[in-house]
Design a protein around this motif. Structure first.
Motif, PDB file in Angstrom:
ATOM      1  N   SER A 160     -15.521 -17.229 -52.741  1.00 47.16           N
ATOM      2  CA  SER A 160     -14.656 -16.145 -53.225  1.00 47.16           C
ATOM      3  C   SER A 160     -13.984 -15.435 -52.052  1.00 47.16           C
TER       4      SER A 160
ATOM      5  N   TRP B  30     -16.539 -17.248 -62.304  1.00 53.35           N
ATOM      6  CA  TRP B  30     -16.491 -16.785 -60.918  1.00 53.35           C
ATOM      7  C   TRP B  30     -15.046 -16.694 -60.448  1.00 53.35           C
ATOM      8  N   ARG B  37     -14.377 -24.333 -57.620  1.00 51.77           N
ATOM      9  CA  ARG B  37     -15.548 -24.084 -58.469  1.00 51.77           C
ATOM     10  C   ARG B  37     -16.005 -25.371 -59.154  1.00 51.77           C
TER      11      ARG B  37
END
Lengths: 304, 304
Positions: A160, B30, B37
């Motif tokens: 992230s 997420w 991901r």
């Protein structure tokens, strides 16, 4: 650190201290396959501004007006430089940006081969976390703070954060059309590690929650300004000063701020973001913020 | 966990719990580029024995005779599986072992491309450290213990641990001639993560220094036995049970224990090392070691 140093002198001197510390973090007599050790050291030694570690140390000192805080933060400063270095090694790989040179030297995989470059990157990434722990083991940083810094690095350098930014950059190479997409990439590829560096130093310096928030705003704006300035220098910089060819973004069809909003607008955006950064820094009411203000101005005006 | 479960049932059931926990550690919503991901999840979901996380949980329970310890250790169990998974993704890359299939599925880079596979590996490695911190944030593991586990992972998975073993393996591909060299590779490529798993569980369970030392001896011997058994199965195993082609070591000219000391000697070595492991475990005088003894026997007799 004498106040009489100019920002540029402060950065050079602090960078030299970081480079000395990095040598002890990656000891020559480490019980590691020799070529792996060499490959890691080759890229760590390859220079650069050492901006991120300097920000760790400057932030620690700004909070505490105490050089001891900067000393305690040194293992974290080394950690962020290892993270930055690993990201460059992996970025340069043929499957990624396929670069043969960086800062005038052959890239890691050109010297040590692709497999070793992948492993050297993995090892530097892993060793960064070791180095953070040493701030607690050796330098007296409380375990809770060291653990907090581990957590923030794992977020801001991870899926992230920085790696997410690189993935978005790669996926978007053919199709970034909006300033929002580009901002996302710049924020994660560049700002996130700058934010980490400032916050980590601030944590070690003993910042309040309010100060941490303002420091984060400072870093976010500063990081974006830094990256746009990079885009600008790639377009109009002096190759000799930069130590690399200009116009590489254009040649690689990279979407940049100047490409999307024009050169003049981009230059204004760097100034605007630097102002935003300095305003946040003002609001943080740190004990000794002069170095951080100096660095913000220095980065805006830099020509390399 | 009922004592009535056989070792195989215990491993299957615990592996299923780990797989459920991994889903929440890598949430579908997420805020991460979707393809990154997916790439991370693809390899994490690709199965396998989940041996390392099972060892984390079994060790925690063995020390404390308390399922709560195993629960607290779950984020660390997820972390080690992410580390193992990232190492497989990077190992399979064209520049490394260049494998197209693993466990009957296409390897990560065959599905997502090399660049994304490199980044997915980097992200999993980074996220493993996040997960360890969560054992303190969410599960009440003391910060000092979580930090200790971060440090041990950074050593045992890093340049002087797993990555070092991979580098030695790669560098030695043409020239491993002694059992000592091969032992070095096996120890670091395989045993180090097994030792980490057991020690991390033991730390969370509250082991004494003496117990930690014995558990380390247990893991070192068990890991080596495990790897030699792998070498043996590659030579004489049942392809259907293994889910992969046998004889790949021979075809890839890999130096293995059977190659160096013969099949029968290798089988005896697995038994001898399993005995060494069990002796160390005995000396650890754990509260409830039965599961760990069961796993040692199970691994020695496994056919896949």
């Amino acid at each position: 650190m004498s106040e009489a140093l100019t920002t540029q002198q402060y950065i050079s001197q602090t960078a030299a201290e970081v480079e000395a510390a990095l040598k002890s973090v990656l000891p020559a007599n480490w019980d590691v396959p020799a070529q792996l050790r060499e490959s890691m050291g080759y890229s760590v030694d390859a220079g650069g501004k050492r901006l991120r570690p300097v920000l760790v140390l400057a932030a620690a000192e700004a909070i505490q007006r105490n050089p001891a805080a900067a000393k305690a933060a040194m293992p974290v400063a080394c950690a962020i430089e290892m993270i930055h270095t690993y990201s460059l090694i992996h970025d340069d790989l043929p499957a990624m940006d396929d670069d043969d040179y960086r800062r005038g030297k052959l890239t890691n995989h050109k010297v040590f081969g692709e497999a070793m470059a992948i492993l050297a990157g993995d090892a530097l990434l892993t060793h960064a976390f070791y180095s953070i722990v040493q701030s607690a083991r050796v330098n007296g940083v409380p375990a809770e703070i060291a653990l907090q810094i581990v957590e923030e690095l794992s977020v801001l350098a991870g899926a992230s954060g920085m790696v997410g930014g690189q993935a978005a950059d790669m996926l978007g190479e053919q199709g970034v059309t909006s300033i929002e997409q580009l901002k996302y990439i710049h924020q994660h590829k560049t700002s996130d590690l700058i934010v980490f560096s400032l916050r980590a130093g601030a944590w070690i310096g003993g910042a309040t929650a309010e100060q941490l928030e303002r420091v984060t705003e400072f870093g976010t704006a500063l990081g974006l300004a830094f990256q746009i300035q990079d885009d600008i220098l790639d377009l109009i910089g002096d190759e000799a000063k930069l130590g690399k060819k200009t116009n590489s973004d254009v040649e690689q069809h990279k979407v940049t701020y100047p490409f999307l909003i024009g050169l003049e607008e981009s230059q204004m955006e760097v100034e605007r973001l630097t102002d935003v950064a300095k305003q946040a820094l003002n609001q943080a009411e740190l004990e000794a913020p002069a170095r951080l203000f100096g660095i913000a101005d220095y980065l805006m005006k830099r020509d390399h």
